[in-house]
Enzyme design. Sequence first.
Site, PDB file in Angstrom:
ATOM      1  N   ARG A  62     -27.670  36.961   2.036  1.00 45.67           N
ATOM      2  CA  ARG A  62     -28.958  37.383   1.505  1.00 45.67           C
ATOM      3  C   ARG A  62     -29.968  36.257   1.341  1.00 45.67           C
ATOM      4  O   ARG A  62     -31.124  36.384   1.753  1.00 45.67           O
ATOM      5  CB  ARG A  62     -28.804  38.042   0.115  1.00 45.67           C
ATOM      6  CG  ARG A  62     -28.472  39.500   0.137  1.00 45.67           C
ATOM      7  CD  ARG A  62     -27.568  39.799  -1.035  1.00 45.67           C
ATOM      8  NE  ARG A  62     -26.343  39.089  -0.826  1.00 45.67           N
ATOM      9  CZ  ARG A  62     -25.336  39.569  -0.077  1.00 45.67           C
ATOM     10  NH1 ARG A  62     -25.414  40.763   0.426  1.00 45.67           N
ATOM     11  NH2 ARG A  62     -24.246  38.857   0.139  1.00 45.67           N
ATOM     12  N   THR A  63     -29.547  35.185   0.702  1.00 48.04           N
ATOM     13  CA  THR A  63     -30.538  34.165   0.344  1.00 48.04           C
ATOM     14  C   THR A  63     -31.106  33.515   1.604  1.00 48.04           C
ATOM     15  O   THR A  63     -32.325  33.413   1.766  1.00 48.04           O
ATOM     16  CB  THR A  63     -29.905  33.117  -0.594  1.00 48.04           C
ATOM     17  OG1 THR A  63     -29.241  33.810  -1.649  1.00 48.04           O
ATOM     18  CG2 THR A  63     -30.959  32.204  -1.173  1.00 48.04           C
ATOM     19  N   ARG A 117     -29.149  25.291  -0.250  1.00 50.43           N
ATOM     20  CA  ARG A 117     -27.985  25.702  -1.049  1.00 50.43           C
ATOM     21  C   ARG A 117     -26.912  24.647  -0.887  1.00 50.43           C
ATOM     22  O   ARG A 117     -26.680  24.146   0.222  1.00 50.43           O
ATOM     23  CB  ARG A 117     -27.456  27.063  -0.586  1.00 50.43           C
ATOM     24  CG  ARG A 117     -26.122  27.409  -1.245  1.00 50.43           C
ATOM     25  CD  ARG A 117     -25.701  28.823  -1.009  1.00 50.43           C
ATOM     26  NE  ARG A 117     -26.553  29.758  -1.746  1.00 50.43           N
ATOM     27  CZ  ARG A 117     -26.326  31.068  -1.814  1.00 50.43           C
ATOM     28  NH1 ARG A 117     -25.283  31.594  -1.184  1.00 50.43           N
ATOM     29  NH2 ARG A 117     -27.128  31.856  -2.488  1.00 50.43           N
ATOM     30  N   HIS A 143     -29.560  29.479  -9.856  1.00 49.66           N
ATOM     31  CA  HIS A 143     -29.971  30.184  -8.629  1.00 49.66           C
ATOM     32  C   HIS A 143     -31.332  30.811  -8.935  1.00 49.66           C
ATOM     33  O   HIS A 143     -31.464  32.027  -9.081  1.00 49.66           O
ATOM     34  CB  HIS A 143     -28.922  31.243  -8.296  1.00 49.66           C
ATOM     35  CG  HIS A 143     -29.009  31.818  -6.906  1.00 49.66           C
ATOM     36  ND1 HIS A 143     -30.093  31.631  -6.063  1.00 49.66           N
ATOM     37  CD2 HIS A 143     -28.124  32.593  -6.212  1.00 49.66           C
ATOM     38  CE1 HIS A 143     -29.874  32.270  -4.932  1.00 49.66           C
ATOM     39  NE2 HIS A 143     -28.698  32.856  -4.995  1.00 49.66           N
ATOM     40  N   LYS A 163     -20.452  14.412   9.021  1.00 53.05           N
ATOM     41  CA  LYS A 163     -20.199  13.009   9.407  1.00 53.05           C
ATOM     42  C   LYS A 163     -20.409  12.071   8.227  1.00 53.05           C
ATOM     43  O   LYS A 163     -20.343  10.855   8.386  1.00 53.05           O
ATOM     44  CB  LYS A 163     -21.150  12.601  10.536  1.00 53.05           C
ATOM     45  CG  LYS A 163     -21.083  13.462  11.764  1.00 53.05           C
ATOM     46  CD  LYS A 163     -22.181  13.012  12.742  1.00 53.05           C
ATOM     47  CE  LYS A 163     -22.480  14.081  13.770  1.00 53.05           C
ATOM     48  NZ  LYS A 163     -23.768  13.844  14.439  1.00 53.05           N
TER      49      LYS A 163
HETATM   50  N1   CP Z   1     -27.080  36.801  -4.006  1.00 56.61           N
HETATM   51  C1   CP Z   1     -26.798  35.809  -3.138  1.00 56.61           C
HETATM   52  O1   CP Z   1     -27.057  34.616  -3.404  1.00 56.61           O
HETATM   53  O2   CP Z   1     -26.217  36.237  -1.969  1.00 56.61           O
HETATM   54  P1   CP Z   1     -25.786  35.304  -0.778  1.00 56.61           P
HETATM   55  O3   CP Z   1     -24.673  34.412  -1.287  1.00 56.61           O
HETATM   56  O4   CP Z   1     -25.362  36.210   0.329  1.00 56.61           O
HETATM   57  O5   CP Z   1     -26.979  34.457  -0.412  1.00 56.61           O
END
Ligand code: CP
Length: 304
Positions: free
Chosen positions: A51-52, A101, A129, A80
């Site tokens: 999603r993100t 991320r 998040h 590396k």
């Molecule tokens: N909600 C969320 O962060 O989903 P993903 O891990 O799929 O990005």
Amino acid sequence: MRSLIDILELSTAEIDELIDVAKDIIADPKKYSEKCHGKTLATLFFEPSTRTRLSFEAAMYGLGGNVLGFASSDSSSAAKGESVADTVRVVSGYADIIAMRHPKEGAPLVASMHALVPIINAGDGGHNHPTQTLTDLLTISREKGRFNDLTIGLCGDLKFGRTVHSIIGAMSRYDNVKFVLISPEELKIPGYIKQDVLDKNNIEYVETRSLEDAIPELDILYMTRVQRERFFNEDDYIRLKDTYILNAKKLEKAKSDLSILHPLPRVNEIAVEVDSDPRACYFEQALNGKFIRMALILKLLGVE
Ligand code: CP
């Protein structure tokens, strides 16, 4: 130049603005379809995501911009041994904004100290998040029409759940919000969240193990996954993973206007039969993520 590392870096007025823009994008997406023409988003994902990452990419494409990036550390020079600082310094030359991320808490903050373009924290370990929280807030706004006077149940992995930590911080700034923290003993909310956020803001909360006991009083039920990737011990994960399974039977005692949220992905914690319940909002929530990220990209790039 402004990054977004923690949701509390945005005032409530700025969150209202972002939500207003997201709603306007939903109403008239064509108006925004060239706003980021000539701009590039880099998605640097050192940890898995559906999603993100894809909603960030869909957001930038929806604004008429370009996207580049990688979806795992294995396919980048991190494999590396390249540092986050060097990676973002280099990618700053290829992109106007970076969504990152990382499994290590604080990595996006470090990145923001070395990048020459805005960094958006797209999830750092068990920490924060913020763009999930913006997604959650847009969903709450669309479902409830308010952020005040809500009883919010947070259920599942409250210890490692970064989405839980971020939403508690964000919702603690509104009036008459009460949290019901539903978890097994091993996955209780960390002490620093209780002291630094809940107690500091005089927020009412209760901790319980029982979803069934908690459900009747909730306006919002925020289910979360027990995250295999955060456990050091597989036996502990197996013992705890199915502690909570929301199903139609449990929902019989819930309010008729309950909103059921989940950041997704889900594993077993919401039975598929719940998907057709009008109170289930989690797929709309995932869609909202695209629109609020469009609004955030516009804000951080300073696009009118
Ligand atoms: N909600 C969320 O962060 O989903 P993903 O891990 O799929 O990005």
